[in-house]
Each structure stands twice: as structure tokens, then as C-alpha cells.
Design a protein around this motif. Structure first.
Motif, short mmCIF file in Angstrom:
data_model
loop_
_atom_site.label_atom_id
_atom_site.label_comp_id
_atom_site.label_asym_id
_atom_site.label_seq_id
_atom_site.Cartn_x
_atom_site.Cartn_y
_atom_site.Cartn_z
N LEU A 17 112.35 0.42 73.27
CA LEU A 17 111.60 -0.33 72.26
C LEU A 17 110.51 -1.33 72.59
N ARG A 18 111.26 -2.16 73.50
CA ARG A 18 110.64 -3.46 74.17
C ARG A 18 109.30 -3.20 74.87
N SER A 19 109.75 -2.11 75.81
CA SER A 19 108.92 -1.76 76.78
C SER A 19 107.58 -1.22 75.94
N ALA A 20 107.77 -0.34 74.91
CA ALA A 20 106.92 0.34 74.12
C ALA A 20 105.93 -0.84 73.33
N THR A 27 104.81 -8.50 71.70
CA THR A 27 105.91 -9.34 72.07
C THR A 27 107.16 -9.23 71.16
N VAL A 28 108.30 -9.49 71.99
CA VAL A 28 109.62 -9.57 70.99
C VAL A 28 109.94 -10.97 71.16
N VAL A 64 109.27 -3.39 59.53
CA VAL A 64 110.57 -2.77 59.69
C VAL A 64 111.77 -3.75 60.00
N GLY A 65 112.78 -3.65 59.03
CA GLY A 65 114.02 -4.27 59.25
C GLY A 65 114.88 -3.51 60.25
N ALA A 66 115.40 -3.92 61.19
CA ALA A 66 116.38 -3.35 62.18
C ALA A 66 117.41 -4.16 62.21
N ASP A 67 117.84 -4.71 61.10
CA ASP A 67 119.09 -5.72 61.43
C ASP A 67 120.49 -4.97 60.52
N GLY A 68 120.16 -3.76 60.05
CA GLY A 68 121.22 -3.06 59.50
C GLY A 68 121.42 -3.14 58.15
N ALA A 69 122.07 -2.26 57.48
CA ALA A 69 122.47 -2.18 56.12
C ALA A 69 122.91 -3.51 55.56
#
Length: 84
Positions: A17-20, A27-28, A64-69
Motif C-alpha cells: 500500500l505504501r508503494s502504491a 506520502t504516508v 478511509v479509516g484503516a484502524d480497525g472496528a
């Protein structure tokens, strides 16, 4: 019966994901915290707190939240975790 699944550890997914993101010019930023957001018909405005403690306003088309439920992102939007 064969399952349709690909197993990949979290570190590998993060690298992909970081590469994409970097290929698209992004940037991340680690240590950046979402403090709140407001959704409009044409954008989302997010209030961030950077790693050095500075507030930042980000306007974007998607958030997009990717920190889990159990993370903070679902609670801001009034979202409840989906049961599978």
C-alpha cells in the motif's frame, strides 16, 4: 471445496500500500491522528494532529479509516462494526 483467499501478513500489505501511494505522488505520515471530520457533497474535510502536535486540515474526496472496528475512525462517523 477450495477457498478464494490470499493470506498476507500485515507488514507485507503495508509495504504494498505504501508503494502504491508513493507511486501516485502521496506520502504516508506515521504518528498522525484523526481528530474529526465533516462530510460534504463534494469532499470530506478532516482535522488531523501531526506527529509534532500541529493541527492540519485535509480536504479530500475519500476518507478511509484503516484502524480497525475498535479504532477511532468508526466512532467519528457514528459507524458500527459489521458482523461477519
Amino acid at each position: 471445496m477450495q477457498a478464494n483467499a490470499i493470506l498476507c501478513d500485515r507488514h507485507r500489505i503495508e509495504c504494498i500500500l505504501r508503494s502504491a501511494i508513493e507511486c501516485l505522488g502521496g506520502t504516508v505520515e506515521y504518528g498522525t491522528e484523526l481528530r474529526g471530520f465533516e462530510q460534504f457533497s463534494d469532499r470530506v474535510d478532516a482535522v488531523l494532529l501531526t506527529a509534532d502536535g500541529q493541527p492540519e486540515l485535509l480536504s479530500c474526496h475519500w476518507l478511509v479509516g484503516a484502524d480497525g472496528a475498535e479504532g477511532t475512525t468508526p466512532s467519528f462517523g457514528g459507524c458500527k462494526p459489521m458482523a461477519y
